[in-house]
Write a protein that holds these residues in place. Structure first.
Motif, mmCIF file in Angstrom:
data_model
loop_
_atom_site.group_PDB
_atom_site.id
_atom_site.type_symbol
_atom_site.label_atom_id
_atom_site.label_comp_id
_atom_site.label_asym_id
_atom_site.label_seq_id
_atom_site.Cartn_x
_atom_site.Cartn_y
_atom_site.Cartn_z
ATOM 1 N N GLY A 312 1.164 -1.916 0.398
ATOM 2 C CA GLY A 312 0.050 0.130 0.389
ATOM 3 C C GLY A 312 1.053 1.227 -0.332
ATOM 4 O O GLY A 312 0.453 2.707 0.081
ATOM 5 N N ARG A 313 2.076 0.743 -0.257
ATOM 6 C CA ARG A 313 3.342 2.439 -0.429
ATOM 7 C C ARG A 313 4.689 1.822 0.119
ATOM 8 O O ARG A 313 4.934 0.902 0.356
ATOM 9 C CB ARG A 313 3.079 3.147 1.618
ATOM 10 C CG ARG A 313 3.562 4.148 1.752
ATOM 11 C CD ARG A 313 4.083 4.776 3.681
ATOM 12 N NE ARG A 313 4.408 3.919 3.796
ATOM 13 C CZ ARG A 313 4.781 4.593 5.132
ATOM 14 N NH1 ARG A 313 3.639 5.098 5.832
ATOM 15 N NH2 ARG A 313 6.334 3.983 6.012
ATOM 16 N N GLY A 314 5.054 2.696 -0.609
ATOM 17 C CA GLY A 314 6.474 3.096 -1.539
ATOM 18 C C GLY A 314 7.032 3.860 -2.582
ATOM 19 O O GLY A 314 5.499 4.476 -3.052
ATOM 20 N N THR A 315 7.559 4.195 -3.318
ATOM 21 C CA THR A 315 7.865 4.764 -3.994
ATOM 22 C C THR A 315 9.921 4.378 -5.066
ATOM 23 O O THR A 315 10.639 3.316 -4.619
ATOM 24 C CB THR A 315 8.652 6.625 -3.639
ATOM 25 O OG1 THR A 315 9.590 6.190 -2.965
ATOM 26 C CG2 THR A 315 7.559 7.002 -2.803
ATOM 27 N N ILE A 316 9.198 4.503 -6.082
ATOM 28 C CA ILE A 316 10.306 4.183 -6.953
ATOM 29 C C ILE A 316 11.990 4.770 -6.307
ATOM 30 O O ILE A 316 12.969 4.444 -6.227
ATOM 31 C CB ILE A 316 10.074 4.318 -8.276
ATOM 32 C CG1 ILE A 316 9.139 3.712 -8.246
ATOM 33 C CG2 ILE A 316 11.105 3.964 -9.305
ATOM 34 C CD1 ILE A 316 8.728 2.497 -8.686
ATOM 35 N N VAL A 317 11.765 6.534 -6.104
ATOM 36 C CA VAL A 317 12.612 7.028 -5.956
ATOM 37 C C VAL A 317 13.836 6.732 -4.674
ATOM 38 O O VAL A 317 14.692 6.494 -4.243
ATOM 39 C CB VAL A 317 12.204 8.688 -5.669
ATOM 40 C CG1 VAL A 317 13.626 9.317 -5.378
ATOM 41 C CG2 VAL A 317 11.752 9.630 -7.277
ATOM 42 N N GLY A 318 12.503 6.030 -3.125
ATOM 43 C CA GLY A 318 13.673 6.322 -2.323
ATOM 44 C C GLY A 318 13.857 4.432 -2.480
ATOM 45 O O GLY A 318 15.307 4.029 -1.865
ATOM 46 N N SER A 319 13.260 3.619 -3.206
ATOM 47 C CA SER A 319 14.115 2.646 -3.467
ATOM 48 C C SER A 319 15.991 2.670 -4.193
ATOM 49 O O SER A 319 16.616 1.389 -4.036
ATOM 50 C CB SER A 319 13.055 1.447 -4.586
ATOM 51 O OG SER A 319 11.905 1.099 -3.395
ATOM 52 N N LEU A 320 15.382 3.158 -4.998
ATOM 53 C CA LEU A 320 16.627 3.953 -5.632
ATOM 54 C C LEU A 320 17.480 3.504 -5.370
ATOM 55 O O LEU A 320 19.104 3.256 -4.913
ATOM 56 C CB LEU A 320 16.552 4.312 -6.886
ATOM 57 C CG LEU A 320 17.354 4.768 -8.180
ATOM 58 C CD1 LEU A 320 18.125 3.703 -8.587
ATOM 59 C CD2 LEU A 320 17.446 6.565 -8.830
ATOM 60 N N LEU A 321 17.187 4.540 -3.867
ATOM 61 C CA LEU A 321 18.005 5.391 -2.943
ATOM 62 C C LEU A 321 19.031 4.422 -1.744
ATOM 63 O O LEU A 321 19.925 4.211 -1.339
ATOM 64 C CB LEU A 321 17.700 6.825 -2.210
ATOM 65 C CG LEU A 321 17.412 8.146 -2.966
ATOM 66 C CD1 LEU A 321 16.720 8.770 -1.512
ATOM 67 C CD2 LEU A 321 18.418 8.889 -2.789
ATOM 68 N N GLY A 322 17.670 3.312 -1.875
ATOM 69 C CA GLY A 322 18.042 2.559 -0.969
ATOM 70 C C GLY A 322 18.849 1.521 -1.770
ATOM 71 O O GLY A 322 20.650 1.188 -0.445
ATOM 72 N N VAL A 323 19.607 1.428 -2.852
ATOM 73 C CA VAL A 323 20.224 0.824 -3.717
ATOM 74 C C VAL A 323 21.569 1.409 -3.850
ATOM 75 O O VAL A 323 22.511 0.591 -3.542
ATOM 76 C CB VAL A 323 19.653 0.469 -5.195
ATOM 77 C CG1 VAL A 323 20.553 -0.299 -6.160
ATOM 78 C CG2 VAL A 323 18.061 -0.709 -5.264
ATOM 79 N N VAL A 324 21.209 2.839 -3.944
ATOM 80 C CA VAL A 324 22.797 3.001 -3.668
ATOM 81 C C VAL A 324 23.013 3.500 -2.206
ATOM 82 O O VAL A 324 24.579 2.985 -2.389
ATOM 83 C CB VAL A 324 22.343 4.458 -4.573
ATOM 84 C CG1 VAL A 324 23.518 5.361 -4.153
ATOM 85 C CG2 VAL A 324 21.805 4.700 -5.535
ATOM 86 N N ILE A 325 22.171 3.335 -1.132
ATOM 87 C CA ILE A 325 22.762 3.160 -0.322
ATOM 88 C C ILE A 325 23.348 2.428 -0.139
ATOM 89 O O ILE A 325 25.467 2.134 0.709
ATOM 90 C CB ILE A 325 22.187 3.523 1.833
ATOM 91 C CG1 ILE A 325 21.385 4.954 0.773
ATOM 92 C CG2 ILE A 325 22.321 3.473 2.078
ATOM 93 C CD1 ILE A 325 20.344 5.218 1.356
ATOM 94 N N PHE A 326 23.261 1.042 -0.408
ATOM 95 C CA PHE A 326 24.027 -0.414 -0.322
ATOM 96 C C PHE A 326 24.988 -0.639 -1.023
ATOM 97 O O PHE A 326 26.303 -1.205 -0.653
ATOM 98 C CB PHE A 326 23.020 -1.749 -0.627
ATOM 99 C CG PHE A 326 21.681 -1.655 0.482
ATOM 100 C CD1 PHE A 326 22.236 -2.115 2.479
ATOM 101 C CD2 PHE A 326 20.507 -1.893 0.758
ATOM 102 C CE1 PHE A 326 21.685 -2.652 3.074
ATOM 103 C CE2 PHE A 326 19.754 -2.034 1.817
ATOM 104 C CZ PHE A 326 20.360 -2.204 2.370
ATOM 105 N N SER A 327 25.511 0.474 -2.177
ATOM 106 C CA SER A 327 25.811 -0.030 -2.924
ATOM 107 C C SER A 327 27.798 0.833 -2.256
ATOM 108 O O SER A 327 28.249 -0.051 -2.960
ATOM 109 C CB SER A 327 26.048 0.136 -4.421
ATOM 110 O OG SER A 327 25.043 -0.303 -5.162
#
Length: 377
Positions: A312-327
């Motif tokens: 019910g909630r989520g953002t594509i930009v937030g997910s991208l930032l999550g990937v970049v943080i882990f990388s």
């Protein structure tokens, strides 16, 4: 007339009826103190404090985490960060590292927002990569390899969706079974051997730069933009949020929940097909063990980015930032010569912290801001 009888005066408006009509927040403002941009409203400040600004607040928080990681890198390796050329190349390295997982995460974000989960994404990448690098498929050239990877990913995703929607299997069980089955099929197709890609066009995807930026980064950006538009500017995106937030209410509103769920898993499979081509290009080969634990990386990145596991909630930009943080964390550990075990422990801690934030922080923050507006109003 009795003193208790309400009268309409300039200083004392008439009492509202017990059943007052609904008020549009876009017209009255988030706190009901007048037009959102009028003299009595709070305008953009109200939006920022309310639920509408939650995504922006979270994204700024993630950017803050990236800044902290960069500062840690500067403090631990000033010799490297003092070289501007190395810094730019390192940024491109991080983005290339994030590109494949980032594409998978876009599809995963849609599935989780829709109320599901997909544990088979790594296996789908593997079977799509293995299938597109067989000798028979490579004989059709780069077009045949790309077409095969996309179709295989799409078909496996469709099977997942059918099992969840029409087979009524729990998404965790259905995709877990697919993860095992797809890995096994990939091992059988490849005869447990590494299949080398001899196609120069496919292999060149990982080594080609446009305007100094790797082609893999452009592919990631294209998928992210397409995913953002699909989620935020189309009926499909609104239905995804509705299905994940309350499937029964979505059904009563006329949404075919089962068909939509199938489409979500198909979209995830399609993203895995794209990632398979990218990963095959990077390694110039494919094998059944490729993309190991990508499902955990994608789920973790989506959670870090603010996607609710309950849907019910989520953002594509937030997910991208999550990937970049882990990388960035992976890169930071690599340049400091730290072990993979320590890196995994840090990632695990970040995931736990993100889930705790989802459960407590935003609810408490909303309540606090609500009380603050009442006391200051």
């Amino acid at each position: 007339m009795s003193d208790s009888t309400p009268t309409a005066t300039p200083d004392r408006p008439e009492a509202l009826p017990a059943q007052s009509p609904p008020v549009d927040p876009a017209v009255t403002g988030a706190v009901g103190k007048g037009p959102a941009h009028g003299p009595g409203g709070t305008g953009r400040l109200s939006w920022w404090r309310g639920d509408g600004g939650e995504g922006a607040r979270r994204n700024l928080g993630l950017i803050g985490v990236l800044v902290v990681l960069i500062l840690i890198g500067i403090a631990t390796r000033p010799d490297l960060y003092g070289d501007s050329g190395w810094v730019w190349n390192n940024i491109l390295t991080i983005l290339k590292l994030a590109s494949v997982v980032g594409v998978v995460t876009v599809g995963m974000t849609f599935v989780i927002i829709g109320g599901g989960i997909d544990l088979s994404v790594g296996a789908i990448v593997a079977i799509a990569g293995v299938w597109c690098t067989t000798l028979a498929t490579q004989s059709y050239g780069a077009g045949g390899m790309i077409f095969t990877a996309l179709v295989v990913g799409l078909c496996v995703g469709l099977v997942n969706g059918l099992l969840v929607s029409y087979g009524k299997l729990v998404p965790f069980i259905a995709t877990l079974a697919m993860m095992v089955a797809a890995r096994g099929l990939a091992a059988q197709i490849s005869d447990k051997q590494t299949q080398v890609s001899d196609n120069a066009t496919i292999n060149g995807i990982a080594s080609t730069d446009l305007l100094g930026i790797p082609l893999l980064v452009y592919i990631l950006a294209t998928v992210v933009v397409a995913g953002w538009v699909l989620l935020n500017r189309t009926t499909f995106g609104r239905r995804t949020v509705a299905v994940g937030g309350n499937p029964e209410a979505a059904r009563l509103a006329g949404i075919d929940v089962r068909r939509h769920t199938v489409l979500l898993y198909a979209l995830s499979g399609l993203c895995c097909g794209i990632a398979a081509i990218m990963l095959t290009a990077q390694a110039t080969s494919a094998q059944a063990a490729m993309a190991d634990l990508y499902e955990l990386d994608a789920i973790a990145a989506a959670i870090i980015g603010g996607t609710l596991l309950s849907g019910g909630r989520g953002t594509i930009v937030g997910s991208l930032l999550g990937v970049v943080i882990f990388s960035t964390i992976t890169n930071l550990f690599a340049i400091n010569g730290l072990s993979t075990e320590a890196q995994n422990m840090v990632k695990g801690g970040i995931i736990v912290a993100a889930v705790l934030v989802q459960q407590f922080q935003f609810r408490s923050l909303t309540q606090f801001l609500g009380r603050n507006r009442l006391t200051t109003g």
